[in-house]
Write a protein that holds these residues in place. Structure first.
Motif, mmCIF file in Angstrom:
data_model
loop_
_atom_site.group_PDB
_atom_site.id
_atom_site.type_symbol
_atom_site.label_atom_id
_atom_site.label_comp_id
_atom_site.label_asym_id
_atom_site.label_seq_id
_atom_site.Cartn_x
_atom_site.Cartn_y
_atom_site.Cartn_z
ATOM 1 N N ARG A 72 7.977 -13.060 17.248
ATOM 2 C CA ARG A 72 7.361 -14.362 16.963
ATOM 3 C C ARG A 72 8.376 -15.296 16.298
ATOM 4 N N HIS A 73 9.199 -14.763 15.420
ATOM 5 C CA HIS A 73 10.244 -15.570 14.782
ATOM 6 C C HIS A 73 11.260 -16.039 15.823
ATOM 7 N N ARG A 77 7.727 -21.204 16.186
ATOM 8 C CA ARG A 77 6.388 -21.158 15.600
ATOM 9 C C ARG A 77 5.284 -21.467 16.580
ATOM 10 N N PRO A 79 2.956 -20.798 19.786
ATOM 11 C CA PRO A 79 2.589 -19.573 20.500
ATOM 12 C C PRO A 79 3.301 -19.494 21.845
ATOM 13 N N CYS A 102 2.293 -11.484 20.756
ATOM 14 C CA CYS A 102 2.933 -12.770 20.465
ATOM 15 C C CYS A 102 2.660 -13.798 21.561
ATOM 16 N N PRO A 235 3.168 -18.941 10.911
ATOM 17 C CA PRO A 235 2.387 -17.821 11.438
ATOM 18 C C PRO A 235 2.647 -16.564 10.627
#
Length: 822
Positions: A72-73, A77, A79, A102, A235
Motif C-alpha cells: 500500500r505504501h 495513498r 486505492p 490493497c 491509510p
C-alpha cells in the motif's frame, strides 16, 4: 502413525519457559504492544546485526501484514482498484492475497527454470504490455535465495513502479557481497518470523528498508494511520508486533548466525550426494534454508516418492504445488498467461527436511534414500485398468462431448467402456463462462436443447430446474447473459457426472492433467495432479480428448503487426486484451483508464465475435462511458458479414452482398459459419446500414489495408486499444514413446485438429488416439455438417459441440473399442 525420524518441519522458536527473566521483564514494563521497548530494541538490534546498521527495521504482527503495509505504501495513498501487481506464479498465496487486500489484481508471471525466481524476460514483457496499469512489482526470493535487488531498483526507476520484495524465508541469508540480504535496499523487504521459518519465533514479520523515512511511515500506517495523535492521517491498519513476540525475536536473533550456518552445512551435504534429482540454482554466500527443494525426474510419481520416504521415517512436502495459477481463487481473480516453467516445477518439486537438529550426516542419509527411491521407481507403474477415453477438461466443451453421447443414448456405453473426466474445478460444466459480463453467442434454445427430451430422464427433468427456467426467460432474445447460462451448464454437468459414475466411469474434479506420454502399445499414459495436495498419479487410456479451452496468449500481442508496425509499439502501454475487457470487472478497469479523458478514444482490433462483443459492452456500459462521435473504432482485415437463415431473408432485408459460395448447401443459411449472430449481428447490420438502419454515431469501422497510415494513426491517437485477435488452444504437452516432446500444429498457430477432430502434429499428421474439441481447437464443419464454401477460419459453438462434433468423437472412440474387442 508413528512420528517421523526426520520431520519436514520441526519448529524451534525460543522456549520462554527457559527465559522467565524475559517474561518478567515484559510484565514489569507494563507494555504489551504499541511499539514498546522490546520491539524497539529488536528492531535496532536487527538493523545492526543483520543489515550492517544501514536503514531501519519495523517489526509487524506477521509477514502478510508486512506485505500489505509495504504494498500500500509503494502504490501511494490512493486505492489500487483497476491496477495490477506483478508477481511470480510460483510463490505462497500470501503474496497475492496481500496485493488483493490493497485493491490490486495479481498479474502472474512465469519463473526462471534455473533458480525458480520470477523470469526477468517475462517481467519485461508484462511491464511493457501493461504499462502504468502495473502499480507494484512483488518478486519472491524463492526459498531464501538472494535475488538481484539492483535490478529491481533499476526497474523501479525505469517504469516508475512500486517494488516490494517478498523475502519470507530469507532472514539470515547473506548476499554475494557478504551482507544480509536486503541491506540498504531502496524499497521494503518483508521477512517472516513464523515458527516454521529458519528465523523461528512465532507469528511475526520484519520489514527492512535502506530509507528510515519509509520505515517511519510504515510504522504510522501499521498503527491505524496515526501520526502523533489518535487521528488517522493516512491509510492504516493494526499491524503491530506484540512485546512478547519481540522479546522472543531478540532471543532468536542472538543465535541466528549459528542456526543458519548449521543449516547451510546440511544443504551442502544434500547437494554433494543427491544425483537423481534437479536442484535449485541459488545465489549469495549463504541462505537461511527452511527445507531442501528438489525436482524429481519427469514421469516419476511424486506421491509414491513421498509415501516411500514416509515409510523410511522421512517427512517430505511439495512447496509450491499447486502454484498460484492452479489455485481456484487466483484462477478466477488473477491475470495469467501461459506459465510452462512453473507448471513443470510445481509438478515435480519436493521439499526435504532441514531442521536445527539435523547434521550433514543426516542429510547424506536422506539424500541416499531419495536417489535409491527415484532410481527404483523410474516411470510410474501402470494401473491395471485401461480406460477407453480420458477427457481432459470438464468445462463447456468437455461436458458438451458427454451431452452428445447422452443424446445418442451412448453415455452409459462410453462409461462402461472406461471413461475418466478430469476437471480442475470442483464440478463439471461451468468452466470460465460465469466470469464474463457479456451475453452468449448461442441462443437460450441451444442451451436448453441439451436437456430437453434427453434420453436420460434425470437430464430431461432439468428443463424444469430453476437454472433452466432462468435461461428460458431469454428465449428469442439476442443470447443469454453468461452469468445466467453458467448455472444450467453446471447442474447439467452434475447429472452427466452421476451417469458416468453410476456406469463405472470416473469423474476426477479438483484435478488437472500435466502431460501425456505415448505407450509402446499405442495407448497413452497421462499424469494427473490432485490440486488439494499436489499428489500425482498416472492414468492409462486408449484415447485422450483435449477439451481445455482457449486463451489469448500475451506473446500473440508481442508478435502481432497492424498496419505494418508491431502492435505493442503502436499501442505503447495502453493495450488490453478483449478477454480481459469482457470478464467481470474488465469494463470497470477500462472505465478507469478513460474516466479522465474529455473525449475518450478506443480502438478495437479484430473482426471476431469477441471484437464485436467488446464494442457492444462498451456502448451499453452503465454508467456509460462518455463516447462522442467516432469514440470507438473497429479495425478489421475482412469485411463484416451478418448471418441470415436464407438467401430470401437476406434479400428481403435488402442485403445482397453474397454469392452462392456464401450459402451453406445443407441448411441454406447465408454466411452460416462466417456471419455474425445475435447481438453482434445487430451491431454489424447497423454499421453496414442494411435496409436503412441508422449506424450508432459513436462507432466507426476501418478495413485495414485500405489506408494503413490512417489505421496507424488511429491506434497511436487512441486512449485505449483492445486486442481481439482470437483465441489459441491450451495445447496439452504430449511426449512420444521415447519421452521426446511432440510438436503440434497448434504451436505454430495452425488448427489443432483435422476434419475428424484428431489432433495434428507439426507436420499436420493426426496423432493416433488424441482428439480435440472446444474453443480454439480449429475445427471446420464439412460434408453433411454443412458450411459455406467461402468460409476461412474455425467454427465454435455449443450446439455444434453438443451434436455433430461431439458425436464424431464418440463414434470414433466406441468404434475403436468395438474393433479392439473383435
Amino acid at each position: 502413525m508413528a512420528a517421523l525420524r526426520y520431520p519436514l518441519i520441526d519448529p524451534n522458536p525460543p522456549r520462554l519457559s527457559e527465559h522467565l527473566d524475559v517474561l518478567k521483564r515484559v510484565e514489569e514494563s507494563g507494555i504489551y504492544s504499541n511499539n514498546g521497548p522490546e520491539l524497539r530494541a529488536f528492531e535496532a538490534e536487527a538493523t545492526a546485526k543483520l543489515f550492517d546498521g544501514q536503514g531501519a527495521c519495523l517489526g509487524v504482527g506477521n509477514a502478510t501484514l508486512g506485505l500489505m503495509l509495504a504494498i500500500r505504501h509503494a502504490i501511494g495513498r490512493a486505492p489500487g482498484h483497476g491496477k495490477l501487481a506483478l508477481m511470480p506464479v510460483f510463490t505462497f498465496a500470501a503474496t497475492a492475497q496481500a496485493a488483493e487486500w490493497c485493491g490490486l489484481t495479481p498479474l502472474l508471471a512465469d519463473i526462471d527454470p534455473g533458480d525458480w525466481t520470477m523470469c526477468a524476460a517475462a517481467e519485461e514483457r508484462l511491464l511493457q504490455r501493461h504499462g502504468d496499469r502495473i502499480a507494484a512489482v512483488i518478486p519472491y526470493a524463492t526459498f531464501g535465495t538472494a535475488i538481484d535487488l539492483d535490478r529491481y531498483a533499476w526497474l523501479m526507476r525505469r517504469y516508475q513502479v512500486g517494488v516490494v520484495i517478498d523475502a519470507a524465508a530469507s532472514l539470515g541469508t547473506i548476499d554475494a557481497e557478504g551482507q544480509g540480504f536486503g541491506t540498504g535496499a531502496p524499497f521494503a523487504i518483508v521477512y517472516s518470523l513464523h515458527a516454521t521459518k529458519t528465523f523461528a519465533v512465532a507469528e511475526g514479520g520484519l520489514i527492512h528498508c535502506g530509507d528510515p523515512a519509509v520505515i517511519d511511515e510504515l510504522r504510522r500506517m501499521g498503527n491505524f494511520g496515526f501520526a502523533g495523535s489518535r487521528a488517522a492521517t493516512m491509510p492504516g491498519l493494526n499491524a503491530k508486533m506484540p512485546e512478547i513476540v519481540a522479546a522472543m525475536a531478540r532471543l532468536k536473533l542472538a543465535e541466528i548466525d549459528r542456526v543458519v550456518a548449521s543449516r547451510a552445512e546440511v544443504e551442502t551435504a544434500y547437494r554433494d550426494v543427491m544425483a537423481n534429482v534437479t536442484l535449485q540454482q541459488v545465489a549469495g554466500e549463504r541462505r537461511a534454508t527452511q527445507f531442501m527443494p528438489a525436482l524429481l525426474p519427469v514421469h516419476v510419481d511424486r506421491n509414491r516418492v513421498i509415501a516411500a520416504l514416509a515409510a523410511e521415517g522421512i517427512g517430505c512436502g511439495a512447496y509450491f504445488s499447486p502454484h498460484l495459477g492452479q489455485q481456484p481463487w487466483f484462477r478466477d481473480h488473477a491475470l495469467a498467461g501461459p506459465t510452462p516453467v512453473a507448471d513443470d516445477v510445481a509438478a515435480r518439486v519436493i521439499s526435504l527436511p532441514i531442521t536445527d537438529a539435523m547434521t550433514p550426516a543426516d542429510a547424506r542419509a536422506i539424500a541416499t534414500q531419495v536417489d535409491a527411491i527415484v532410481a527404483a521407481q523410474g516411470i510410474s507403474t501402470r494401473p491395471s485398468a485401461i480406460d477407453s477415453m480420458l477427457v481432459i477438461g470438464g468445462g463447456p466443451a468437455g461436458t458438451a462431448l458427454l451431452t452428445a453421447a447422452s443424446k445418442q443414448g451412448k453415455l452409459a456405453d462410453l462409461a462402461q467402456a472406461g471413461l475418466t473426466i478430469v476437471e480442475r474445478d470442483d464440478a463439471l460444466g461451468g468452466g470460465r463462462l460465469g466470469r464474463y459480463a457479456i451475453s452468449s453467442d448461442s441462443t437460450a434454445e441451444t442451451f436448453l436443447s441439451a436437456v430437453k427430451d434427453n434420453p436420460h430422464p434425470e437430464i430431461a427433468a432439468l428443463v424444469d430446474h430453476p437454472a433452466a427456467r432462468q435461461v428460458a426467460k431469454f428465449a428469442g432474445a439476442l443470447g443469454v447473459p453468461l452469468v445466467d447460462a453458467g448455472p444450467l451448464l453446471r447442474v447439467t454437468g452434475d447429472r452427466l457426472a452421476q451417469i458416468v459414475s453410476a456406469n463405472g466411469g470416473r469423474v476426477a474434479t479438483g484435478h488437472e492433467v500435466i502431460d501425456a506420454r505415448r505407450q509402446p502399445d499405442g495407448g497413452w499414459s497421462t499424469r494427473v495432479r490432485r490440486l488439494s495436495d499436489g499428489a500425482i498419479s498416472d492414468h492409462r487410456s486408449t484415447t485422450i480428448v483435449i477439451a481445455t479451452g482457449g486463451h489469448q496468449p500475451l506473446n500473440r500481442l508481442v508478435g502481432q503487426h497492424v498496419a505494418g508496425v508491431p502492435l505493442h509499439q503502436l499501442a505503447d502501454g495502453k493495450l488490453m486484451q478483449s478477454d480481459e475487457l469482457l470478464a467481470l470487472g474488465g469494463l470497470d478497469r477500462a472505465a478507469d483508464v478513460l474516466r479522465s479523458k474529455r473525449n475518450p478514444k478506443v480502438v478495437v482490433i479484430g473482426g471476431s465475435t469477441s471484437a464485436l462483443a467488446s464494442v457492444a459492452l462498451m456502448l451499453r456500459s452503465r454508467p456509460g462511458i462518455a463516447f462522442g462521435a467516432g469514440g470507438i473504432t473497429l479495425l478489421h482485415r475482412r469485411p463484416l458479414r451478418p448471418f441470415y437463415h436464407s438467401a430470401e431473408a437476406a434479400r428481403a432485408d435488402s442485403f445482397d452482398d453474397f454469392t452462392d459460395d456464401d450459402i451453406c448447401p445443407v441448411s441454406g443459411f447465408v454466411y452460416r459459419l462466417g456471419g455474425f449472430r445475435l447481438e453482434a449481428r445487430e451491431l454489424v447490420l447497423r454499421m453496414l446500414q442494411v435496409d436503412g438502419r441508422a449506424p450508432d454515431p459513436r462507432v466507426a469501422s476501418h478495413l485495414i489495408g485500405d489506408n494503413e497510415n490512417a489505421a496507424r494513426r488511429m491506434i497511436e491517437d487512441a486512449d485505449l486499444v483492445i486486442g481481439a485477435l482470437g483465441y489459441r488452444p491450451h495445447a496439452l504437452p504430449l511426449f512420444d514413446v521415447a519421452g521426446q516432446p511432440i510438436a503440434l500444429a497448434a504451436h505454430d498457430g495452425r488448427p489443432m485438429v483435422d476434419p475428424h477432430c484428431r489432433v495434428l502434429d507439426a507436420n499436420d499428421r493426426p496423432i493416433p488416439g488424441v482428439f480435440g474439441i472446444g474453443l480454439a481447437a480449429g475445427f471446420v464443419p464439412w460434408g453433411r455438417l454443412g458450411g459455406e464454401a467461402s468460409f476461412r477460419g474455425q467454427a465454435n459453438g455449443l450446439w455444434l459441440w453438443q451434436n455433430d462434433v461431439g458425436q464424431m468423437i464418440v463414434d470414433q472412440v466406441l468404434g475403436e473399442q468395438e474393433r479392439a474387442v473383435a
